[in-house]
Design a protein around this motif. Structure first.
Motif, PDB file in Angstrom:
ATOM      1  N   CYS A 232      -3.626   4.366  12.779  1.00 49.67           N
ATOM      2  CA  CYS A 232      -4.611   4.399  13.747  1.00 49.67           C
ATOM      3  C   CYS A 232      -4.388   6.130  14.506  1.00 49.67           C
TER       4      CYS A 232
ATOM      5  N   CYS B  41     -14.325  -0.425  13.434  1.00 53.30           N
ATOM      6  CA  CYS B  41     -15.416  -1.011  14.657  1.00 53.30           C
ATOM      7  C   CYS B  41     -15.137  -0.500  15.828  1.00 53.30           C
ATOM      8  N   TRP B  42     -13.854  -0.378  16.229  1.00 49.82           N
ATOM      9  CA  TRP B  42     -13.292   0.149  17.033  1.00 49.82           C
ATOM     10  C   TRP B  42     -13.682   1.736  17.184  1.00 49.82           C
TER      11      TRP B  42
ATOM     12  N   GLN C   8     -13.676   7.437  20.321  1.00 50.45           N
ATOM     13  CA  GLN C   8     -12.733   6.887  20.371  1.00 50.45           C
ATOM     14  C   GLN C   8     -11.943   8.211  20.286  1.00 50.45           C
TER      15      GLN C   8
ATOM     16  N   THR D  54      -8.220   5.639  25.213  1.00 50.82           N
ATOM     17  CA  THR D  54      -9.071   4.749  24.602  1.00 50.82           C
ATOM     18  C   THR D  54      -7.630   4.508  23.320  1.00 50.82           C
TER      19      THR D  54
ATOM     20  N   PHE E 295      -6.242   0.577  23.260  1.00 55.90           N
ATOM     21  CA  PHE E 295      -6.327  -0.502  22.558  1.00 55.90           C
ATOM     22  C   PHE E 295      -5.070  -0.840  21.662  1.00 55.90           C
TER      23      PHE E 295
ATOM     24  N   ASN F 117      -6.867  -7.949  21.008  1.00 50.53           N
ATOM     25  CA  ASN F 117      -9.083  -7.611  21.512  1.00 50.53           C
ATOM     26  C   ASN F 117      -9.729  -7.265  20.370  1.00 50.53           C
ATOM     27  N   PHE F 118      -9.382  -6.883  18.979  1.00 49.44           N
ATOM     28  CA  PHE F 118     -10.536  -7.264  18.015  1.00 49.44           C
ATOM     29  C   PHE F 118     -10.203  -8.348  17.202  1.00 49.44           C
TER      30      PHE F 118
ATOM     31  N   LYS G 173     -13.824 -10.642  18.317  1.00 41.69           N
ATOM     32  CA  LYS G 173     -14.653  -9.296  18.983  1.00 41.69           C
ATOM     33  C   LYS G 173     -15.343  -9.075  18.225  1.00 41.69           C
ATOM     34  N   TYR G 174     -15.698  -9.120  17.371  1.00 43.30           N
ATOM     35  CA  TYR G 174     -16.472  -8.108  15.866  1.00 43.30           C
ATOM     36  C   TYR G 174     -17.043  -9.575  14.944  1.00 43.30           C
TER      37      TYR G 174
END
Length: 343
Positions: A92, A158-159, A213, A217, A221, A228-229, A232-233
């Motif tokens: 990340c 996506c994030w 981002q 953030t 995350f 959280n993902f 979500k996507y």
């Protein structure tokens, strides 16, 4: 006073028990007891024993983390080279400084080539699509290995760009699993198995989307990942997904019949039935699945009585809700709430 249910407009989603089993098998192959993993995830074995069991995204996220911790491998032992704990956080950070989605994908692929040996990520871009190749030179990988790689790559992308990137098609070398309907939610409807190569095609404009981002953030995350993902996507482009979005705009007691929902979507009822059949769904199955997820959320997150939940979900009698919930999950509503309370 009962707690207010979480917003009906928010798609929290649930995860099928068969995907929980896939993660557990990864731990069991390395000698870790499933009972310990389930305890860390807050999932009662009795819940998972139900024939049509489902768990919340938060529970699945905790299981994901528990297995990664136990194995010290964020790829769950599915590659000959372990992806040591903390690798995803480093990934990340490496991708965060990218200017756009294209550069982020290049950095993600380069990082994964350093930490995985058997499954290599390669990016191939043209005007029609952005192709994420999941190159596996030897035998095809199990479906869950492809899914694990996809969730990390796609969820992070996506994030980073702050939106869901459309998935155009998925081709995989592995045979079609019995749970392909769950994987189609994760990937897309155009999903093909027993293919000569494994890849996922994304909409081409994702490479020009700016990374939005920041370091601030990213902290949030990483604190909430992967719950959280994970859901979500999910694929929102099918007719079934459009219907689900329509239904979430009103309480279940006001949900329209098939003729009215077809009219709201500007199509004939026969067309709606035909297109849903092509997607492997019916209007009733969509309503039932959404009621199921709303029921699970209310049982888990509110102190409403079962009678109140039954009424809110549009059941004429609590007994009808009891029968439907047992059909959906294999257990009674009170038993499910008890399992969650004791988790």
């Amino acid at each position: 006073m009962p707690k207010t249910p979480r917003g009906q407009g928010n798609e929290r989603g649930t995860i099928a028990g068969v995907l929980v089993e896939e993660a557990l098998r990864c731990a069991e192959r390395r000698g870790f007891a499933r009972i310990a993993m389930l305890a860390l995830a807050g999932i009662k074995p009795a819940t998972l024993a139900a024939p049509l069991a489902r768990v919340s995204a938060a529970q699945y996220g905790r299981l994901w983390s528990a297995v990664a911790d136990a194995l010290d491998d964020e790829f769950f032992g599915q590659d000959s080279h372990p992806m040591r704990r903390g690798s995803f956080a480093l990934l990340c950070h490496a991708a965060l400084g990218s200017r756009d989605g294209g550069q982020a994908l290049t950095r993600i692929a380069g990082f994964l080539r350093l930490v995985l040996d058997d499954l290599q990520c390669e990016i191939d871009t043209d005007t029609a699509r952005v192709r994420i190749r999941l190159a596996d030179a030897a035998a095809p990988r199990p479906m869950f290995a492809y899914a694990t790689a996809f969730v990390m790559i796609y969820g992070l992308l996506c994030w980073l760009v702050g939106r869901r990137v459309p998935v155009l098609a998925t081709h995989l070398r592995c045979p079609e699993p019995a749970t392909s309907d769950e994987y189609r939610l994760m990937f897309c409807d155009a999903m093909f198995f027993d293919q000569p190569a494994s890849y996922v095609d994304l909409a081409p404009d994702c490479v020009t989307l700016p990374v939005v981002q920041t370091a601030a953030t990213l902290k949030v995350f990483l604190r909430e990942a992967p719950a959280n993902f994970i859901v979500k996507y999910r694929n929102p482009d099918s007719l079934a997904a459009r219907i689900r979005r329509k239904l979430r705009q009103s309480p279940p007691v006001d949900w329209p019949d098939s003729a009215d929902i077809a009219a709201a979507l500007n199509m004939a009822e026969a067309t709606l039935r035909r297109r849903l059949k092509q997607e492997g769904a019916t209007y009733q199955s969509i309503r039932d699945a959404l009621r199921r997820d709303l029921a699970i959320a209310r049982l888990a997150d509110t102190t409403q009585t079962i009678a109140e939940i039954a009424h809110a979900l549009g059941f004429a009698e609590p007994s009808a809700f009891h029968r439907a919930f047992r059909k959906w999950t294999g257990v009674r509503p009170a038993a499910y709430r008890g399992m969650r309370a004791n988790a």
